[in-house]
Structure formats: C-alpha cells, structure tokens
Design an enzyme around this catalytic site. Sequence first.
Site, mmCIF file in Angstrom:
data_model
loop_
_atom_site.group_PDB
_atom_site.id
_atom_site.type_symbol
_atom_site.label_atom_id
_atom_site.label_comp_id
_atom_site.label_asym_id
_atom_site.label_seq_id
_atom_site.Cartn_x
_atom_site.Cartn_y
_atom_site.Cartn_z
ATOM 1 N N ARG A 102 11.047 11.792 -75.746
ATOM 2 C CA ARG A 102 10.199 11.565 -76.919
ATOM 3 C C ARG A 102 10.597 12.464 -78.075
ATOM 4 O O ARG A 102 10.648 12.024 -79.224
ATOM 5 C CB ARG A 102 8.726 11.785 -76.569
ATOM 6 N N ASN B 99 4.799 8.211 -73.752
ATOM 7 C CA ASN B 99 5.007 7.978 -72.332
ATOM 8 C C ASN B 99 3.975 6.982 -71.823
ATOM 9 O O ASN B 99 2.833 6.966 -72.288
ATOM 10 C CB ASN B 99 4.851 9.275 -71.533
#
Length: 90
Positions: free
Chosen positions: A20, A38
């Site tokens: 990320r 996520n």
Amino acid sequence: MRKVRKHIIFSGLVQGVGFRYRSYYAASKLGLTGWVRNLADGRVEMEVQGDEKSIGDMIDQVGSGWSVHIDNMEIRDLPLEDEREFRVRY
C-alpha cells in the site's frame, strides 16, 4: 493524454510487504489519484485514476519490490471521479 479510472484487485503476496505504501509513493510521484486498501481475504483493492501509461508504470513499480509477488490482477474500468490525491485506506 486521456484520463481513465481503474478498479484493481491484486492477489498474491501483497499484504505485509509494504504494497500500500509503495503504491502511495508511486502514485504520488506519477500524479495519479485514487486509493488503496487491504482486504480481509489477503488481497489488496485499489482504485487509481490517471493516464494509462502512468497507471501501468505504477503497477510495474509496486510489483518490482523484492518482497511483493503479484499472482493475479482483476481490472475493470470505472467512471472518473473528482479527486486530488492518492490515499491509503484502512
């Protein structure tokens, strides 16, 4: 260049490896907007907006990390949104 927006689900070794944040830094550097987060099942979901080449460059940069291994990407087109940044969602 024409802007597009993509919804992408990444499968593989994509959680717990900085995916990320790597996405955030690459998108910011390339002038892309959108978000990444996520999923509970171990995949990563992303919406990213910009020109096709920059989106491809971002995916290449994120996937080239030594700890990341992308097995599959499910990609679909979305309508453009009015936004100014790329964010990491929790």
